[in-house]
Design an enzyme around this catalytic site. Structure first.
Site, PDB file in Angstrom:
ATOM      1  N   HIS C 121       0.846  -1.366   0.104  1.00 10.74           N
ATOM      2  CA  HIS C 121       0.081  -0.129  -0.078  1.00 10.74           C
ATOM      3  C   HIS C 121       0.876   1.083   0.146  1.00 10.74           C
ATOM      4  O   HIS C 121       1.914   1.158   0.392  1.00 10.74           O
ATOM      5  CB  HIS C 121      -0.687   0.126   1.361  1.00 10.74           C
ATOM      6  CG  HIS C 121      -1.807   0.779   1.355  1.00 10.74           C
ATOM      7  ND1 HIS C 121      -1.559   2.258   1.708  1.00 10.74           N
ATOM      8  CD2 HIS C 121      -3.372   0.791   1.309  1.00 10.74           C
ATOM      9  CE1 HIS C 121      -3.080   2.967   1.853  1.00 10.74           C
ATOM     10  NE2 HIS C 121      -3.803   2.145   1.592  1.00 10.74           N
ATOM     11  N   ASP C 198       3.136  -4.130   7.913  1.00 13.81           N
ATOM     12  CA  ASP C 198       1.818  -3.352   7.625  1.00 13.81           C
ATOM     13  C   ASP C 198       0.678  -4.240   8.073  1.00 13.81           C
ATOM     14  O   ASP C 198       0.453  -5.164   7.117  1.00 13.81           O
ATOM     15  CB  ASP C 198       1.856  -2.747   6.275  1.00 13.81           C
ATOM     16  CG  ASP C 198       0.372  -2.135   5.836  1.00 13.81           C
ATOM     17  OD1 ASP C 198      -0.582  -2.133   6.813  1.00 13.81           O
ATOM     18  OD2 ASP C 198       0.431  -1.661   4.817  1.00 13.81           O
ATOM     19  N   GLN C 201      -4.344  -4.778   7.247  1.00 10.06           N
ATOM     20  CA  GLN C 201      -5.574  -5.953   6.863  1.00 10.06           C
ATOM     21  C   GLN C 201      -5.545  -7.313   7.681  1.00 10.06           C
ATOM     22  O   GLN C 201      -6.365  -8.054   7.951  1.00 10.06           O
ATOM     23  CB  GLN C 201      -5.294  -6.149   5.522  1.00 10.06           C
ATOM     24  CG  GLN C 201      -5.713  -5.072   4.555  1.00 10.06           C
ATOM     25  CD  GLN C 201      -6.960  -4.464   4.695  1.00 10.06           C
ATOM     26  OE1 GLN C 201      -8.063  -5.112   5.098  1.00 10.06           O
ATOM     27  NE2 GLN C 201      -7.178  -3.266   4.342  1.00 10.06           N
ATOM     28  N   LYS C 224     -10.467  -0.073  10.781  1.00  5.98           N
ATOM     29  CA  LYS C 224     -10.687  -1.246  10.054  1.00  5.98           C
ATOM     30  C   LYS C 224     -11.068  -2.408  10.938  1.00  5.98           C
ATOM     31  O   LYS C 224     -11.298  -3.563  10.385  1.00  5.98           O
ATOM     32  CB  LYS C 224      -9.576  -1.531   9.078  1.00  5.98           C
ATOM     33  CG  LYS C 224      -9.077  -0.557   7.916  1.00  5.98           C
ATOM     34  CD  LYS C 224      -8.049  -1.122   7.243  1.00  5.98           C
ATOM     35  CE  LYS C 224      -7.243   0.178   6.633  1.00  5.98           C
ATOM     36  NZ  LYS C 224      -7.760   0.743   5.425  1.00  5.98           N
ATOM     37  N   CYS C 362      -4.819   2.293  -3.468  1.00  8.93           N
ATOM     38  CA  CYS C 362      -3.558   2.793  -3.019  1.00  8.93           C
ATOM     39  C   CYS C 362      -2.360   1.639  -3.377  1.00  8.93           C
ATOM     40  O   CYS C 362      -1.405   1.636  -2.388  1.00  8.93           O
ATOM     41  CB  CYS C 362      -3.503   3.166  -1.608  1.00  8.93           C
ATOM     42  SG  CYS C 362      -4.597   4.537  -1.161  1.00  8.93           S
TER      43      CYS C 362
HETATM   44  C1  LIG Z   1      -2.603  -2.547   3.444  1.00  4.46           C
HETATM   45  C2  LIG Z   1      -2.999  -1.325   4.079  1.00  4.46           C
HETATM   46  N1  LIG Z   1      -2.070  -0.743   4.559  1.00  4.46           N
HETATM   47  C3  LIG Z   1      -2.130   0.616   5.040  1.00  4.46           C
HETATM   48  C4  LIG Z   1      -3.506   1.354   4.855  1.00  4.46           C
HETATM   49  C5  LIG Z   1      -3.494   2.673   5.396  1.00  4.46           C
HETATM   50  O1  LIG Z   1      -4.334   2.701   6.648  1.00  4.46           O
HETATM   51  P1  LIG Z   1      -4.876   3.882   7.169  1.00  4.46           P
HETATM   52  O2  LIG Z   1      -5.374   4.842   5.961  1.00  4.46           O
HETATM   53  O3  LIG Z   1      -5.908   3.537   8.258  1.00  4.46           O
HETATM   54  O4  LIG Z   1      -3.748   4.684   7.883  1.00  4.46           O
HETATM   55  C6  LIG Z   1      -4.431   0.456   4.417  1.00  4.46           C
HETATM   56  C7  LIG Z   1      -5.901   1.063   4.343  1.00  4.46           C
HETATM   57  O5  LIG Z   1      -6.113   2.057   3.666  1.00  4.46           O
HETATM   58  C8  LIG Z   1      -4.389  -1.139   3.955  1.00  4.46           C
HETATM   59  O6  LIG Z   1      -5.269  -1.392   3.524  1.00  4.46           O
END
Ligand SMILES: Cc1ncc(COP(=O)(O)O)c(C=O)c1O
Ligand SMILES: Cc1ncc(COP(=O)(O)O)c(C=O)c1O
Lengths: 406, 154, 406, 154
Positions: C121, C198, C201, C224, C362
């Site tokens: 991401h 990360d 998920q 999430k 993303c």
């Molecule tokens: C795999 C992954 N990493 C990072 C993020 C970023 O998380 P957040 O937007 O809650 O900071 C997300 C979700 O958007 C994600 O699905």
């Protein structure tokens, strides 16, 4: 201004603390929240929730619009020229870190000077200290005078041709001193100096007009403005926000992402990486509406009356020493009692439901200067009354009794 | 049903078989457009002659039916117009998508206007407005040829 | 597992979208919130609100205890060794920025390599890109195989003696691939490489056990995980959090502040500068309780059943192409329909109340690699049913009809 | 009323006139303690002789009645004890403040224990526990003389 009615809008005042009514005199720390704000949070989560800006489905569209509505409301409330000058952050502290960090990345150089004041909260000192460590900039402190004010001369005195930034509070969270930001900005801009204002206490207590103040950055703490926790606003002039590099990287702030390079999005996305505090932003719109429904002029008048009354009764009370007597004082009454440590004062007051704060209030530089390790602080919100200040005074008398003082 | 208004025959048809797709030979102006949130992108190529008439125009890119149809219809209508006419048409189109109930320009004939009005279905889909307007914003940028990449977020 | 009953705990499902029931298949973006979480937010603000950690009055003490309770709950939920290994942030994106930034300040040097994957991401790429710009580190990408998996060999292959950090997703938000973090960590640690996960998920879909995974950092996105927006968790091994420099500076994170120097506080304060997302932290305790009340094993089982069912019906549907077929897939089904752009799919599905996401999610690097500009993504939460997936399939058929496909 | 239990005569008296305030001459161990949230600080000085007996002990610092009284009582009780005895007393005191209803050590006499128990009023004031324990944690650090500054946040 009908305080009884206003107070009824805050559910917390239905609660009993140690079996007595709550006398909340800790709003400079964080304000209580009106029901409209809580309802908005609840409604949004239970009827409209979705992430913003990323999906095209019904809920996402609605949430995105609500989110952007708050940006427009904030813009209007603080009279910013452009909607994209409003950046949401997790708090004022993050907003100040963002400014220091991005100026540090792009504009400040070794031996450049950042001028702050002895009144500054740690949140408007530590981020600059980081640059002192990493980039070898210098930090200078404009001195307070005996009233706890920072006269503009004390700022002028410290300016050199190395001064690149003046970072300064709008309203001291200890002495309550209101600083002449507009004049300071004029002075600074005449010398090409950037002005960063810590507006944490300005937000709830003063009329905010960015175009009038003309400062380059202004940091706001939403939870002190009858809004949710976990949210702040950074106002920044468009020319700066466009020119400075991004602060945090992640989803939503990019334009194009390739393996060998990344280009960043336009304002306001550039500074809003990752999923934002969606519900809090959306609810903050109600905080602004709440403030507008009363009118900041009325609030200022009301708080002024209280401050004058508070000063009067505390000055009459033997052994109590008020901290500072600034020309213009907003929202805050800090004091000490000779022979009783502030922590003991706070504990004793708490027993009768009077919530104040004791400590250095994140202003250790100021307390060092005053030669005291800590102070007691009563701070006001729109829901306070003279009666609250009378209870404060009674509590102080109780302290004196326990500690056998006259 | 709103969907029918969005996905009218002509949109679907242009979306599937976009006209003027590719890279005009000897173009002298061009610009890229990009929608960072969804990844749509478009590259508009323009051949403006000495009389500032659009001799040729084309686009490359990928995107949804709406954006492809919009680029396809746009390039078809702009070809042969001079730059002032083009600007008027663009402004008129963007105004229509934003708020105006109808097109006001006197340059296009009724048939052409009808074609453009087919894109008005996006008005009921705020998140899709960007799809319809990306190529138009990019065309503006190409004509000004300021080299700046256009993003629909601005 | 009684999904009907679980679904009733989420007020949003009482709402009608375009006059039909909501089929929410966008939980990878952000999950819906159960009533207990909303009630906790509301209760806290209306009956107990105060800032934490700073005042000694009744409300402040209570709030501080509640706040720290969540830290303990998170510690237990993710089986961290120490409570102080839990840092609250504004989101996973901030958590990842914190890690990249502080490693960049203290450990990473010019030409050092950070190894990420093609699945990452933007939030786990852009923060490292910042270091590429400022410190001239290198970023390498472990490649996906044809299943959308990252086999450990593809990681091993990219490791050199310059590799200092492996930053990697636990579960891809596009292919749903679950990566073998434990094995990757073993490999990495055998070469002295730091592992940053990360877990955005992973949080909602997998059993979290930090001591088992043994990674050095793990970033979680609370919104999430059936929690409030504006909140994330960074797990970091104590040795790192103690050793690394602070990230943001301000109130609460200091030890002693003098004009010529500042010392920082101990964990966890060191990384929690300024007023935190108090209400959100306190409410997140309820999200964890909610997850525990069902049991992550049950959730995993339920989602597995749904994923298998979803794969089955989508594979049978002509023109639909599933993205990736990883060995272990969690929570996410991304797909394309030949001849229909994902945005058109999302719009058409939305008309029947089916909320999915379209775009690059993303993950532009991944989409580039797959040779598609965008995809459609249906993602699952604990409240989804096979019926939801049938409605997804019907919606897809509707797309095909509109676009005149077989 | 809980306040009476917190602010007992003896606490107020010690708070007002702390014993052993100042800097012991010829100290050979010392440590600083600090409560970053409220700004309280204490510096404990120790003279440990060859038999590891506390020949002298004193403190400097500023703080609330509770913290001053606690440091004052502590220094009075620790003087003359050897380091093992001191450690047992410290552990016992911290255990009492944390959870134990009473002191268990066999080193202090009843009078001394009564004095210490006067500090048990803080148990009902969680935010004030740190005030009562800061000097004790600092003493531990001084005895170990590891030079590390103690903060009550750890
Ligand atoms: C795999 C992954 N990493 C990072 C993020 C970023 O998380 P957040 O937007 O809650 O900071 C997300 C979700 O958007 C994600 O699905
Ligand atoms: C003057 C001042 N500046 C900065 C801050 C920090 O604001 P926040 O904690 O909301 O980030 C505060 C409040 O604590 C304050 O009063």
């Amino acid at each position: 201004m009908n305080i009884d009615k206003i107070k009824k809008e805050f559910p917390i005042f239905d609660e009993k603390i140690h079996n007595t009514d709550l006398v909340y005199l800790d709003s400079a720390n964080s304000s209580q929240k009106p029901k409209v704000v809580l309802d908005r949070i609840n409604d949004f989560y239970s009827k409209q929730f979705s992430n913003v800006g990323r999906s095209v489905h019904y809920l996402a569209v609605a949430a995105t619009n609500l989110y952007e509505n708050t940006r427009s409301s904030v813009q209007k409330y603080i009279n910013a020229k452009d909607k994209n000058e409003i950046v949401f952050t997790k708090g004022a502290t993050e907003a100040l870190n963002l400014v220091a960090n991005t100026l540090g990345q792009s504009i400040l150089e070794e031996n450049d000077e950042v001028l702050i004041t002895e009144l500054e909260h740690h949140s408007n000192y530590v981020p600059w200290h980081f640059l002192r460590k990493s980039k070898n900039i210098k930090i200078k402190f404009a001195e307070i005078n005996e009233d706890g004010d920072i006269p503009i001369e004390n700022i002028e005195k410290e300016i050199t041709d190395k001064t690149k930034v003046i970072a300064i509070t709008h309203l001291s969270n200890v002495t309550g001193a209101v600083l002449p930001i507009k004049e300071i900005t004029q002075l600074a801009h005449s010398k090409g100096i950037i002005v960063v204002v810590d507006g944490c206490q300005g937000g709830p207590h003063l009329k905010l007009d960015m175009q009038e103040l003309d400062c380059d950055f202004y940091a706001i703490s939403c939870h002190k403005m009858y809004g949710p926790t976990g949210l702040g606003v950074l106002y920044g002039k468009k020319k700066w926000l466009e020119q400075l590099p991004p602060y945090q990287g992640g989803g939503g702030m990019i334009n194009e992402v390739k393996k060998d390079g990344i280009s960043y999005g336009d304002l306001p996305n550039k500074y809003e990486a990752g999923t934002m505090a969606t519900a809090q932003v959306i609810a903050f719109d109600q905080s602004i509406k709440f403030l507008e429904s009363i009118g900041i002029e009325k609030i200022i008048e009301h708080e002024k009356e209280l401050i004058e009354y508070g000063q009067e009764i505390l000055q009459k009370n033997n052994s109590v020493k008020l901290i500072g007597s600034p020309k213009e004082r907003g929202g805050v009454l800090s004091f000490t009692i000779e022979g009783v440590h502030p922590h003991d004062i706070a504990t004793i007051l708490d027993e009768t439901g009077v919530a104040i704060r004791a400590g250095h209030h994140c202003c250790q530089i100021l307390h060092d200067k005053l030669g005291i390790p800590a102070s007691a602080r009563a701070s006001l919100g729109v829901y306070n009354t003279k009666d609250d200040l009378d209870k404060l005074n009674e509590g102080i008398n109780n302290c004196k009794k326990i500690f056998d003082l006259k | 049903m709103k969907l029918k208004e969005l996905y009218q025959e002509i949109i679907l048809e242009h979306g599937k078989n976009p006209r003027n797709l590719g890279k005009t030979e000897n173009f002298n102006k061009d610009a890229k457009g990009n929608n960072p949130l969804c990844g749509d992108n478009v590259h508009v190529y323009l051949k403006l002659n000495d009389q500032r008439k659009v001799e040729d125009i084309s686009f490359e890119g990928s995107g949804c039916a709406i954006s492809m149809a919009s680029a396809s219809i746009m390039t078809g209508l702009i070809k042969g117009k001079n730059d002032n006419e083009a600007k008027e048409i663009i402004e008129d189109f963007l105004g229509m998508i934003k708020e105006n109930p109808e097109l006001k320009n006197k340059i296009l004939n009724e048939d052409d206007k009808t074609k453009l009005m087919c894109l008005s279905g996006v008005k009921q889909y705020p998140m899709r407005v960007k799809c319809a307007t990306l190529s138009w914003h990019t065309l503006v940028s190409a004509m000004e040829n300021d080299g700046k990449e256009i993003s629909t977020e601005s």
